[in-house]
Design an enzyme around this catalytic site. Structure first.
Site, short mmCIF file in Angstrom:
data_model
loop_
_atom_site.label_atom_id
_atom_site.label_comp_id
_atom_site.label_asym_id
_atom_site.label_seq_id
_atom_site.Cartn_x
_atom_site.Cartn_y
_atom_site.Cartn_z
N LYS A 90 0.87 -1.17 0.00
CA LYS A 90 0.00 0.00 0.00
C LYS A 90 0.91 1.23 0.00
CE LYS A 90 -4.03 2.03 2.23
NZ LYS A 90 -3.46 3.39 2.37
N VAL A 91 1.20 1.70 -1.19
CA VAL A 91 2.16 2.81 -1.35
C VAL A 91 1.56 4.07 -0.75
CG1 VAL A 91 3.47 4.16 -3.02
CG2 VAL A 91 3.06 1.72 -3.42
#
Length: 561
Positions: free
Chosen positions: A123-124
């Site tokens: 989850k950037v």
């Protein structure tokens, strides 16, 4: 500041956030207005100047706090809007659905049950954008906004070298959803944390004019509405079109254990970006025209546990140690950090407490320091009306105070007993603070050695003591009489360094009492000032009285010859 998805989730959780404060209507107006104005200032700075003046965690917590107060006092003041993001005037060709958050491992496992063709991705941590390509050229770049409309970011995106301006093949006419992030080579999330990376990216994208940070940004494509149905083909096409990161950082998973392994790996090993968890998604997605904000049920996020949690200060407690030092403890609404439940945090000295300026009702960020010790990182909100308790006066407590019991001495007296029974002193096992408290309350001790006078019959009558425990306690009190003279000197609090104590030849109190300052200075580590304190300590009336009490109990080294 996070987008509308988080705010919607907070609305659903607001009612369970904490108990409603017992405020008058006037107090509620004051407190809510102050917090509402502060959030408005942060919003304006963020959306107009591209400046994030507080961390996302602080902002999210205080907005949730405001929503909870509004639920408690629904008729007092106008409500905050659930969506704070600026919608803009450009419609997304395909809406941003947002991503729901799994509360924990078990809720994620339940979501995965019965679903097929699942993939996990980091989850950037950045800001969301829509890229629109027509006939191979980038024609639109739209901020996420409210999920339906956003602002044009085309000028800024064109200044980001890592984002392709032309594409071919299936990407030539495509809509892509992605995360613009700050490139961080070899970033280890566990070690370095979030670095406030999202706020830095938002600032570069929202600020008027060019920003040197644009050249340091990258993009991770996580959505291709209408793209290839099979994930491997979708990732391959993206990589061929100039978006390689999704292929490099997407892996098929079959069960929760595999997701957990990737989550741990990406948390502890180098990545090229900051992350705040993982996202699990199905390859199969609904048709693009059916995407709606808040309805992305084909993907879910499992965020990392935050290194700090916000909570409210219930009260301030003052404790007095056995040497007379006053310490301040913040009593908190229970909060969990890294699986550890925290209800109290030691702030330290009264001076440090004044420097922190913490009062009941304040909101604080709590984290774990070395060895898992809870600490307050900072105060994130102070109310309008605050009442700080008055600490005890330090002048009443010192190294020679509270050897005899009074109500004002309760804390220090108990601290002395706990210390006396510790392993490094008289080693009386089976008694903690609560046990000593019970004995003091039952027998109204006169001084710190009053327990030596207790009989086995008296101990049998202590509330909460079983017959077996009472007998064991009596035996321990008797055994402690055999402890060497040196340990009894320590129990008195004789201010003698450990090295000097080891070299002290005296075997009876009379020898100790007859020493003058010059003779004390013959021992290692004892200078003139220490010698003066030793003589004053030995001649103190309460020390003399305690020595007499030990003599009456025929303690070795104190009994009269």
């Amino acid at each position: 500041m996070k987008g509308w998805t988080l705010i919607i989730l907070m609305l659903f959780s607001a009612m369970g956030y904490c108990d409603c404060p017992e405020w008058t209507q006037g107090r509620a107006i004051q407190e809510m207005s102050a917090l509402k104005q502060q959030i408005k200032e942060w919003d304006n700075a963020y959306w107009q100047q591209g400046e994030s003046q507080v961390t996302d965690e602080t902002y999210d917590d205080l907005r949730t706090q405001l929503l909870q107060w509004e639920a408690c006092f629904p008729h007092v003041i106008g409500h905050e809007k659930a969506i704070t993001a600026k919608g803009g005037n450009i419609a997304h060709p395909v809406a941003h659905t947002g991503v729901r958050k799994a509360a924990d491992k078990h809720s994620l496992a339940a979501w995965m049950q019965g679903r097929e063709a699942l993939w996990v991705q980091p989850k950037v941590d950045g800001v969301a954008v829509t890229l629109v390509y027509r006939n191979g050229e980038l024609v639109q770049a739209i901020s996420r906004g409210d999920g339906l409309k956003g602002q044009s970011w085309l000028e800024k995106v064109n200044a980001i070298p890592s984002i392709p301006k032309v594409t071919t093949g299936l990407l030539a006419n495509s809509v892509l959803h992605g995360e613009i992030f700050l490139r961080q080579p070899d970033h280890i999330q566990q070690r370095s944390g979030g670095l406030n990376a999202r706020a830095k990216v938002a600032g570069a994208m929202l600020r008027h004019g060019a920003s040197p940070l644009l050249s340091e940004l990258g993009i991770f494509i996580w959505g291709w509405p209408g793209g290839p149905k099979a994930m491997p083909e979708r990732l391959q096409r993206l990589a061929e079109g100039g978006f390689p990161l999704a292929q490099q950082w997407s892996w098929p998973v079959a069960d929760i254990s595999e997701v957990e392994n990737w989550r741990k790996r990406w948390f502890t090993r180098p990545l090229p970006f900051v992350t705040d968890g993982v996202v699990v998604r199905q390859s199969r997605e609904p048709e693009a025209q059916n995407w709606q904000p808040g309805q992305g049920d084909w993907l879910i996020a499992w965020k990392y546990d935050p290194e700090a949690q916000a909570t409210q200060v219930r009260d301030i407690d003052f404790t007095v140690g056995r040497s007379g030092k006053i310490s301040v403890v913040a009593l908190l609404e229970s909060v969990t950090v890294d699986d550890k439940q925290i209800k109290r945090v030691n702030i330290g000295s009264v001076r440090r407490w004044h420097d922190w300026d913490i009062a009941p009702g304040d909101r604080v960020l709590v984290s774990l320091a070395g060895r898992g010790i809870p600490q307050i990182k900072n105060v994130i909100w102070r109310g309008v009306e605050r009442h700080k308790p008055q600490p005890p006066e330090q002048r009443h407590f010192h190294a020679l105070s509270c050897l005899y019991y009074t109500l004002d001495c309760h804390e220090q007296f108990l601290s002395r007993l706990v210390w006396i029974s510790s392993s490094g002193v008289l080693a009386i096992s089976g008694l903690n603070h609560a046990g000593w408290q019970q004995l003091v309350d039952t027998f109204h001790f006169e001084h710190v050695y009053s327990w030596l006078e207790l009989t086995d019959q008296q101990l049998q009558g202590v509330p909460g003591f079983s017959a077996k425990r009472a007998l064991e306690m009596w035996h321990r009190f008797n055994l402690v009489r055999q402890q060497p003279f040196r340990l009894w000197l320590i129990s008195l609090g004789l201010p003698l360094p450990a090295a000097a104590l080891r070299h002290l030849p005296d075997r009876h109190w009379d020898e100790v009492a007859n020493r003058d300052e010059l003779s004390w200075q013959q021992l290692p580590g004892v200078g003139a000032e220490r010698a003066r304190k030793l003589v004053a300590f030995i001649r103190h009336p309460q020390i003399a009285a305690l020595v007499d009490a030990l003599a009456r109990q025929r303690i070795t080294g104190f009994s009269r010859q």
